[in-house]
Motif scaffolding. Structure first.
Motif, PDB file in Angstrom:
ATOM      1  N   THR A 141       2.280   5.885  -3.100  1.00 19.03           N
ATOM      2  CA  THR A 141       1.152   6.244  -2.800  1.00 19.03           C
ATOM      3  C   THR A 141       0.764   7.608  -2.650  1.00 19.03           C
ATOM      4  O   THR A 141       1.740   8.329  -2.102  1.00 19.03           O
ATOM      5  CB  THR A 141       0.420   5.504  -1.514  1.00 19.03           C
ATOM      6  OG1 THR A 141      -0.766   5.888  -1.519  1.00 19.03           O
ATOM      7  CG2 THR A 141       1.052   5.880  -0.595  1.00 19.03           C
ATOM      8  N   TYR A 154      -1.103  -8.503  -0.902  1.00 19.64           N
ATOM      9  CA  TYR A 154      -2.387  -9.015   0.019  1.00 19.64           C
ATOM     10  C   TYR A 154      -1.892 -10.232   0.895  1.00 19.64           C
ATOM     11  O   TYR A 154      -1.753 -11.298  -0.008  1.00 19.64           O
ATOM     12  CB  TYR A 154      -3.637  -8.916  -0.744  1.00 19.64           C
ATOM     13  CG  TYR A 154      -4.710  -9.496   0.207  1.00 19.64           C
ATOM     14  CD1 TYR A 154      -5.322  -8.716   1.363  1.00 19.64           C
ATOM     15  CD2 TYR A 154      -5.333 -10.731   0.118  1.00 19.64           C
ATOM     16  CE1 TYR A 154      -6.387  -9.229   1.996  1.00 19.64           C
ATOM     17  CE2 TYR A 154      -6.354 -11.242   0.637  1.00 19.64           C
ATOM     18  CZ  TYR A 154      -6.849 -10.419   1.850  1.00 19.64           C
ATOM     19  OH  TYR A 154      -8.078 -10.843   2.453  1.00 19.64           O
ATOM     20  N   HIS A 199     -10.630   5.096  -0.976  1.00 22.24           N
ATOM     21  CA  HIS A 199      -9.246   4.517  -1.193  1.00 22.24           C
ATOM     22  C   HIS A 199      -9.700   2.750  -1.106  1.00 22.24           C
ATOM     23  O   HIS A 199      -8.739   2.197  -1.717  1.00 22.24           O
ATOM     24  CB  HIS A 199      -8.740   4.781   0.363  1.00 22.24           C
ATOM     25  CG  HIS A 199      -7.212   3.927   0.422  1.00 22.24           C
ATOM     26  ND1 HIS A 199      -7.101   3.313   1.715  1.00 22.24           N
ATOM     27  CD2 HIS A 199      -6.266   3.698  -0.376  1.00 22.24           C
ATOM     28  CE1 HIS A 199      -5.897   2.758   1.635  1.00 22.24           C
ATOM     29  NE2 HIS A 199      -5.293   2.863   0.655  1.00 22.24           N
ATOM     30  N   GLU A 243       0.775  -1.083  -0.057  1.00 18.40           N
ATOM     31  CA  GLU A 243       0.124   0.082   0.057  1.00 18.40           C
ATOM     32  C   GLU A 243       0.870   1.262   0.039  1.00 18.40           C
ATOM     33  O   GLU A 243       0.450   2.488  -0.215  1.00 18.40           O
ATOM     34  CB  GLU A 243      -0.766   0.045   1.193  1.00 18.40           C
ATOM     35  CG  GLU A 243      -2.140  -0.978   0.830  1.00 18.40           C
ATOM     36  CD  GLU A 243      -3.217  -0.613   2.002  1.00 18.40           C
ATOM     37  OE1 GLU A 243      -3.538   0.438   2.010  1.00 18.40           O
ATOM     38  OE2 GLU A 243      -3.884  -1.630   2.258  1.00 18.40           O
ATOM     39  N   MET A 248      -8.569   0.211  -4.015  1.00 19.90           N
ATOM     40  CA  MET A 248      -7.641  -0.654  -3.542  1.00 19.90           C
ATOM     41  C   MET A 248      -8.332  -2.196  -3.968  1.00 19.90           C
ATOM     42  O   MET A 248      -7.583  -3.003  -4.617  1.00 19.90           O
ATOM     43  CB  MET A 248      -7.482  -1.006  -2.052  1.00 19.90           C
ATOM     44  CG  MET A 248      -6.048  -0.352  -1.685  1.00 19.90           C
ATOM     45  SD  MET A 248      -5.861  -0.992   0.075  1.00 19.90           S
ATOM     46  CE  MET A 248      -7.310  -1.281   0.832  1.00 19.90           C
TER      47      MET A 248
END
Length: 373
Positions: free
Chosen positions: A149, A189, A318, A127, A322
């Motif tokens: 980011t 992830y 957000h 992230e 994502m």
């Protein structure tokens, strides 16, 4: 460095537990210090079984408590900093997120300098690289792409600044005249048995006749099994302790993925639960652009109500971004520098995770059975 010791923060967490389980097998290791805010009783029992392999000291306390952290670092050879608050819905106040994720990391770095701890490994996240837009396609990205980011949401922002602080601390002078060497790992992830996100999806589905929530069908991600992320931490630790490998790793960050097939988050959840009769919601969903702007409106409502009432929107821009992006990464640099190869295949990871999902289903059914009698 015979007879060395290692401190692991966030040791009671989803990833931290796995790091501890692998770490106790390391050669010459005399003590593992497992630090977390609190350890659940069941985990204390699991950790006590590892005592036969190495001295395992459980330390309960706050990452923001400078004196506690200084004591924890004293006489330690290395630190693996896996502790952080993960929050994708902005449920936790921003100040708490920044204090734990950023300030806590800075306190730990300072404590390492004072206690002359030469190795610091930081658990970062993809992230810190994005995704910044659901329209942007990022496939098999690597460290040289310099992705960053642009979100100001507390989680990615606090992790980005904390990772920056860790990498900037590489080369710091230690109190004993030595040098601090750091690196950061950015897992994709993470899934696996014990995943708080997967547990949440299973709980939702169990309340909805086995229908999994679907809000990420257009995403393409390369999820990584928790055991492989833990293994990457062990390899980073070995590499930083190796005088030949260390110079290539100091001050570097690494994307950590594995050979789990690239798939949407929805399909990952389905693949890990279908054996127990779960299915994906077949109803039409709103277009992403509309969901995105609904997220924006909900954020505005939350902001306008904030002086009088804390409204927590069910989703935000957000999270929509994502959950609906094409965002995948290569682990070639970790392979080259750390000698990283996944310890668990996709089949093994799926098997272990599916079995855990089955235990959740069994617990739920047993609970319902208790209520009806």
């Amino acid at each position: 460095m015979a007879g060395w010791s290692c401190l692991v923060t966030g040791a009671g967490g989803f990833l931290g537990q796995r790091i501890i389980q692998l770490l106790v097998e390391e050669k010459g290791l005399q003590e593992v210090r497992a630090l977390d805010r609190v350890f659940r009783p069941g985990l204390r029992e699991e950790f006590s079984k590892l005592q036969s392999k190495v001295k395992l000291t459980l330390l309960e306390g706050d990452i923001q408590d400078e004196q506690f952290i200084k004591r924890a670092c004293q006489g330690t050879s290395a630190v693996i900093h896996a502790a952080s608050i993960i929050d994708v819905l902005n449920v936790i106040p921003r100040e708490i997120m920044m204090n734990v994720n950023l300030k806590g990391t800075q306190i730990l770095l300072e404590a390492c300098a004072q206690a002359s701890v030469p190795i610091f490994i930081y658990t970062s996240t993809i992230e810190v690289a994005g995704p910044n837009s659901y329209r942007e396609v990022i496939q098999n990205a690597c460290e040289e792409d310099h992705l960053e980011t642009t979100w100001s949401a507390a989680y990615p922002y606090s992790k980005k600044l904390a990772e920056r602080a860790v990498l900037a601390a590489n080369g710091w002078a230690l109190k004993d005249g030595g040098t601090l060497y750091t690196c950061a790992l950015r897992p994709t992830y993470i899934y696996g048995e014990g995943s708080p996100f997967l547990r949440g999806f299973v709980d939702q589905a169990l309340k909805n006749n086995g229908i999994l929530p679907h809000n990420s069908k257009l995403s393409i991600a390369n999820p990584v099994y928790v055991g492989n992320v833990a293994w990457a931490h062990i390899l980073a630790l070995r590499a930083l302790r190796d005088p030949e490998k260390a110079p290539n790793i100091q001050g570097q960050f690494y994307y950590i993925s594995d050979d789990t097939p690239h798939q949407s988050y929805d399909h990952l959840n389905y693949n890990l639960t279908k054996e127990w009769g779960f299915c994906l919601d077949s109803r039409m969903s709103l277009p992403i652009w509309l969901t995105y702007w609904l997220g924006f409106l909900l954020e505005m409502v939350s902001f306008l109500l904030s002086p009088f009432y804390r409204y927590r929107p069910p989703f935000n821009r957000h999270l929509v971004t994502m959950s609906n992006s094409v965002f995948t990464f290569s682990y070639k640099k970790a392979q080259r520098d750390l000698g990283y190869e996944p310890l668990f295949s996709w089949e093994k990871a799926k098997q272990k995770t599916t079995a855990w999902v089955g235990s959740l289903v069994g617990q739920r059914k047993a609970g319902l059975g208790t209520k009806t009698h």
